[in-house]
Write a protein that holds these residues in place. Structure first.
Motif: not given
Length: 482
Positions: A315, A318-319, A462
């Motif tokens: 996840r 992919s983000e 992130k």
């Protein structure tokens, strides 16, 4: 309901569906019947139909019907009813069952040994057939002796019932460990059942009577001890060993029973010591089985935890790729953007129970999350451990983030870092504990990163990858973080 007429391999028989003999069993029900001349017989109707069985002949019954056996119930007729369908066995009418005798309570040891001898001799007479469902209901009194009935029925049902497993038919109180594991039964399977019958004869109840989880008991628990002579205790303990290879052969079993019947050497100190050794071996089997089960459960738990993090990693990656076409996967565990690389990978695949003794955390597996910035020489990386753990021993496992930092040093030594070697698990344990240690964790307390903690975890890492991409990731302003 009127009497039902059936035509089998040898003759025509009648039985009364309203006149059952004994309790309904896992493989069939027995009814009072008679032959054409009015002679009393017992008719067993099996719990399978012609379609399921594929019209197979009952090979075991056919084989036994041709033999003269002393301690095995004779087979008078067998097969599928030529007119009405259904599978049947016809046997002489027994005087009663061993279960019926046990309903009156435990037997004296001398009588119990005699019963076990008759059963063992019956098993020996058909040395080429495994019974698979030996229990007091299948041991009958006939012509002044105990005989074994229903040989081969379990095999017949197993072969002919493709949509159900043999476990559906197990007589749980007498089923051997290998049957619960759905392994192929052997003669040792019948030996185990004989040991269970021995316990029932001496106590009035089979092993683990009253227990809800019979599978766990037979696989992992020690059967109850019995009050009996050392020779008989030693024999029963050997019969009930968990490994099939540790159980005695039928010939050895019969020899031991003969000694017990003759009361030879019953007071020999070696026999008494042998009984103690055999019972200790039985307890050791159960302990080893529990350990294996716990280890297997721990492996499954670790795999489940790994799958959670693998999905979370996908996840995140992919983000990142969705947000920036400049990002690219370096491999399954890492993604790069500019000067920065974010990696999330397994480091401790399976952590033994008890490793985190000081913190009392039950930690099953460990991963490492790390961001590096290649062109910043003063601050190259930030990393943290991810522990799949149950901090409160509540039975609920979550993933927690724990970066480590050293107390009492300048910022160069205060950057959060991950422990990556098995030799460092002791430091990880102490850092998580409330004890004084040179190392602490950040955030304090560690926060869950799965479930409701996912957004918090994804957002922070992130952010640090974005900073590392331009070599602008800096030391944290304070530690521990919240």
């Amino acid at each position: 309901m009127e009497e039902q007429v059936i035509r089998l391999q040898r003759s025509e028989w009648r039985f009364d569906p309203n006149a059952p003999l004994g309790r309904r069993g896992g493989f069939g029900a027995v009814y009072a019947g008679h032959d054409a001349a009015g002679g009393a017989v017992a008719v067993k109707k099996l719990h399978i139909n012609n379609e399921a069985a594929g019209h197979r002949e009952m090979e075991m019954a056919a084989v036994l019907a041709t033999r003269t056996l002393r301690n095995v119930m004779p087979i008078l007729d067998w097969g599928s009813d030529a007119d009405g369908g259904g599978y049947f066995l016809v046997m002489p009418r027994a005087e009663g069952s061993l279960q019926g005798r046990l309903n009156g309570g435990a037997l004296p040891e001398s009588e119990a040994v005699a019963v076990l001898m008759d059963i063992a001799r019956g098993l020996s007479e058909v040395h080429d057939i495994v019974h698979r469902d030996l229990k007091p209901d299948n041991v009958l009194r006939y012509e002044g002796k105990w005989v074994v009935a229903d040989f081969g029925i379990a095999k017949f049902v197993e072969d002919s019932t493709s949509l159900r497993t043999l476990r559906d038919f197990l007589s749980g109180h007498y089923a051997a460990p290998e049957q619960w594991r759905l392994e192929a039964p052997t003669k040792a399977t019948d030996i185990y059942a004989l040991g269970c019958i021995g316990i029932a004869l001496l106590t009035g109840l089979p092993p683990f009577a009253g227990q809800d989880d019979l599978q766990r008991c037979h696989l992992q628990q020690t059967p109850p001890s019995v009050s009996a002579s050392p020779a008989l205790r030693q024999m029963l303990a050997a019969c009930l060993r968990k490994p099939t290879g540790a159980r005695p052969s039928l010939s050895s079993l019969i020899e031991q029973l003969e000694r017990a019947q003759a009361k030879v050497l019953l007071h020999d100190p070696i026999i008494a010591a042998g009984a103690i050794v055999a019972e200790r071996a039985l307890a050791s089997d159960a302990h080893a089985a529990r350990q294996r089960a716990a280890e297997e459960a721990r492996v499954e738990l670790a795999h489940a935890g790994d799958s959670i993090l693998e999905e979370l990693r996908e996840r995140i990656f992919s983000e990142i790729i969705g947000a920036s076409p400049m990002a690219h996967r370096e491999d399954d565990a890492s993604i790069a953007l500019g000067e920065g690389v974010l990696s999330i990978e397994s480091r401790f695949q399976l952590i033994p129970a008890g490793k985190f003794e000081s913190s009392a955390w039950d930690v099953v597996a460990g991963w490492v999350v790390k961001v590096t910035q290649s062109s910043n020489k003063s601050y190259r990386e930030r990393s943290a451990n991810l522990w799949y753990a149950d901090p409160s021993r509540s039975g609920s496992y979550r993933w927690f983030e724990a970066g480590h930092w050293r107390l009492g040093h300048g910022p160069v030594h205060s950057q959060p870092f991950a422990l990556v070697h098995n030799s460092q698990l002791r430091d990880a344990d102490l850092a998580l504990s409330k004890s004084m240690h040179s190392m602490d964790v950040t955030p304090r307390p560690p926060r869950p990163i799965d479930g409701e903690g996912e957004e918090w975890f994804i957002g922070r890492w992130k952010k640090w990858l974005a900073e590392a991409a331009t070599s602008s990731m800096r030391y944290p302003s304070h530690l521990p973080e919240r």
